[in-house]
Design an enzyme around this catalytic site. Structure first.
Site, PDB file in Angstrom:
ATOM      1  CE  LYS A  46      -3.420  -2.138   3.079  1.00  0.00           C
ATOM      2  NZ  LYS A  46      -3.911  -2.128   4.465  1.00  0.00           N
ATOM      3  CG  ASP A 109      14.642   0.048   6.001  1.00  0.00           C
ATOM      4  OD1 ASP A 109      15.876   0.147   6.131  1.00  0.00           O
ATOM      5  OD2 ASP A 109      13.873  -0.011   6.973  1.00  0.00           O
ATOM      6  N   GLY A 111      16.156  -2.858   0.998  1.00  0.00           N
ATOM      7  CA  GLY A 111      16.226  -3.105  -0.440  1.00  0.00           C
ATOM      8  C   GLY A 111      15.697  -4.477  -0.833  1.00  0.00           C
TER       9      GLY A 111
END
Ligand code: PRP
Ligand code: MG
Ligand code: MN
Length: 186
Positions: A46, A109, A111
């Site tokens: 989301k 963050d 990855g």
């Protein structure tokens, strides 16, 4: 500006800061894809919903067939650290074979999430595959994922707002803020 949420320690980027940066990225994309036939922007739900909706409005490609698709995945659940396990909750509706694809993410963050997505979508034979990421925690990266468009490099603090949540809350805030530590540390 309207009131800052009491659980926000400080605002990192105001709604105006975000708007300006997103418009710059939109201009870059407009320039880079002016010869593209088919461009698919894939929003990762989301977290990316607000970035995606603002970004697509700042792209101007009248000669390109621009379409949008979404994927819902989850790696964080209700914790503040990436688990590294990426779950696909909803897959794409469209076939991206032969198309130019941009994955639109709110944050990198570790990855791990984006790395997984690049591998997964790359295997579906797009003509090109790039990434647009609003926020990058440079010191959190565990896997080097190439990002073509980056909004802001940020410190290792817990960021909420503009689509980003803590335990599903605060996504609605129009700015990017740092969550107070006492809200997630016990
Ligand atoms: C967050 C964020 C990125 C991912 C980044 O999603 O939106 O998708 O984690 O973390 P990483 O680089 O360490 O993998 P989350 O799993 O919390 O789902 P959400 O987008 O629905 O909030
Ligand atoms: Mg996400
Ligand atoms: Mn999340």
């Amino acid at each position: 500006m309207s009131e800052i949420h009491p659980n926000v320690k400080r605002v990192l980027y105001s709604a105006d800061d975000i708007k300006n940066r997103v418009q710059e990225i939109g201009k870059q994309i407009t320039n880079d894809y002016k010869d593209s036939k088919d461009l698919v922007l894939i929003g990762i739900l989301k977290g990316s919903f607000m970035f995606m909706s603002d970004l697509v409005r700042s792209i101007n490609l009248p000669k390109t067939n621009v379409t949008l698709d979404f994927m819902a995945i989850s790696s964080y659940g209700h914790s503040t650290n990436s688990s590294g396990v990426v779950r696909i909750l909803m897959d794409l509706k469209s076939n991206i074979e032969g198309k130019d694809v941009i994955i639109v993410e709110d944050i990198i963050d570790s990855g791990l999430t984006l790395n997984h997505l690049v591998e997964l979508l790359g295997s579906r034979k797009p003509n090109s595959l790039h990434t647009a990421v609003l926020l990058r925690k440079k010191d959190g990266i565990k896997i080097d994922v190439p990002c073509r468009y980056i909004g802001f490099d940020i410190p290792m603090v817990f960021i909420i707002g503009y689509g980003l949540d803590f335990a599903e809350n605060y996504r609605e805030l129009p700015y990017l803020g740092e969550l107070r530590e006492e809200c997630y540390k016990k």
